[in-house]
Design an enzyme around this catalytic site. Sequence first.
Site, PDB file in Angstrom:
ATOM      1  N   ASP A   1      41.385 -42.307 -40.069  1.00 46.56           N
ATOM      2  CA  ASP A   1      40.541 -41.501 -39.185  1.00 46.56           C
ATOM      3  C   ASP A   1      39.403 -42.339 -38.644  1.00 46.56           C
ATOM      4  OD1 ASP A   1      41.363 -38.982 -38.617  1.00 46.56           O
ATOM      5  OD2 ASP A   1      40.597 -38.092 -40.457  1.00 46.56           O
TER       6      ASP A   1
ATOM      7  N   PRO B   1      18.021 -27.508 -37.553  1.00 44.92           N
ATOM      8  CA  PRO B   1      17.817 -28.623 -36.618  1.00 44.92           C
ATOM      9  C   PRO B   1      16.781 -29.626 -37.126  1.00 44.92           C
ATOM     10  CG  PRO B   1      17.617 -26.484 -35.511  1.00 44.92           C
ATOM     11  CD  PRO B   1      17.632 -26.213 -36.974  1.00 44.92           C
TER      12      PRO B   1
ATOM     13  N   GLU C   1      14.415 -17.135 -36.182  1.00 45.41           N
ATOM     14  CA  GLU C   1      13.649 -18.352 -35.853  1.00 45.41           C
ATOM     15  C   GLU C   1      13.765 -19.381 -36.967  1.00 45.41           C
ATOM     16  OE1 GLU C   1      12.437 -18.804 -32.679  1.00 45.41           O
ATOM     17  OE2 GLU C   1      13.588 -16.936 -32.642  1.00 45.41           O
TER      18      GLU C   1
ATOM     19  N   ARG D   1      38.447 -32.050 -45.903  1.00 46.82           N
ATOM     20  CA  ARG D   1      39.439 -33.070 -45.508  1.00 46.82           C
ATOM     21  C   ARG D   1      39.436 -34.281 -46.409  1.00 46.82           C
ATOM     22  NH1 ARG D   1      41.525 -32.878 -40.610  1.00 46.82           N
ATOM     23  NH2 ARG D   1      41.670 -35.138 -40.498  1.00 46.82           N
TER      24      ARG D   1
HETATM   25  N1  4HQ Z   1      20.385 -23.855 -36.203  1.00 54.64           N
HETATM   26  N2  4HQ Z   1      22.383 -28.014 -37.106  1.00 54.64           N
HETATM   27  C1  4HQ Z   1      18.588 -22.176 -35.998  1.00 54.64           C
HETATM   28  C2  4HQ Z   1      20.860 -25.039 -35.670  1.00 54.64           C
HETATM   29  C3  4HQ Z   1      21.470 -26.110 -36.503  1.00 54.64           C
HETATM   30  C4  4HQ Z   1      21.909 -27.354 -36.041  1.00 54.64           C
HETATM   31  C5  4HQ Z   1      20.641 -23.409 -37.566  1.00 54.64           C
HETATM   32  C6  4HQ Z   1      19.675 -22.944 -35.327  1.00 54.64           C
HETATM   33  C7  4HQ Z   1      19.560 -22.576 -38.176  1.00 54.64           C
HETATM   34  C8  4HQ Z   1      17.923 -20.816 -37.860  1.00 54.64           C
HETATM   35  N3  4HQ Z   1      21.681 -26.091 -37.813  1.00 54.64           N
HETATM   36  N4  4HQ Z   1      18.971 -21.628 -37.271  1.00 54.64           N
HETATM   37  N5  4HQ Z   1      21.875 -27.836 -34.807  1.00 54.64           N
HETATM   38  O1  4HQ Z   1      20.723 -25.239 -34.487  1.00 54.64           O
HETATM   39  O2  4HQ Z   1      22.238 -27.238 -38.176  1.00 54.64           O
END
Ligand code: 4HQ
Length: 260
Positions: free
Chosen positions: A168, A89, A116, A153
């Site tokens: 697209d 994230p 985590e 794709r």
């Molecule tokens: N995570 N976009 C926590 C995500 C995420 C997202 C991936 C949660 C990695 C450890 N990854 N882990 N949104 O929420 O890519």
Amino acid sequence: MTIDVVTIFPAMVEAALAVGIVGRAIERGSLEVTVRDLRAFTADRHHVVDDVPYGGGPGMVMKPEPIFRALDVIEAERVGDCHVVLTSPQGSRFTQEVARELGQHEHVVVLCGRYEGIDERVRARVDEELSIGDYVLSGGELPALVIIDAVARLIPGVVGDEQSVAEDSFSRGLLDFPHYTRPAVVGADRVPDVLLSGNHAEIRRWRKRESLARTLARRPDLLKTATLDEEERRLLAELKELKELKDGRIAELQNGKTGQ
Ligand code: 4HQ
């Protein structure tokens, strides 16, 4: 192009890669994906991939060494540069443009985080950190699959109809126009006459207009970067004028100016 996915849930990733357009691309050899079980790169009897966080606090952190060993093995196997992606994230947003860029790399490695997160020292071996959106998932496997799908794709021949890839919505930077199939009438709901007219110039224009109208209504931010042809610029100007008239009338009604 080859993609290596490093995960503690290889079965989850493999199941999703086995079906649909991506499954067929892999079968045909247009795309090679190797799913690597992170636990195979542990050195202890219990194949431990996580540990408690230094400094305390809730949750577990992914240990760095299994990830380093996985990357060492992958980089030794693949001839040429590996572009290492971490899904998190905290990453920059994964978009159609990023998908196009990723597709230019001969080898891509996707590290799927769990728990985590990942020990910060792993980031030194990561070329690009990508997020698929602002929400919290349980792991990086779904983001990895999203990235692989979007990249696959764009490989020539993977989607049967090249025309449909070019048209697209996000290739053109606009939202898609409405689609209809038979029957022409469902209850009181009719397919727009223009689509039954056989007038292909009119149909093309109607679709352009609908794409622009939807984009203006739902995702006006996209219009700043969309590449529009002459006709589209004209249609958009018309739609904006209509919208202004409509908004003006609504404001008048709310101010009680009309009908007095
Ligand atoms: N995570 N976009 C926590 C995500 C995420 C997202 C991936 C949660 C990695 C450890 N990854 N882990 N949104 O929420 O890519």
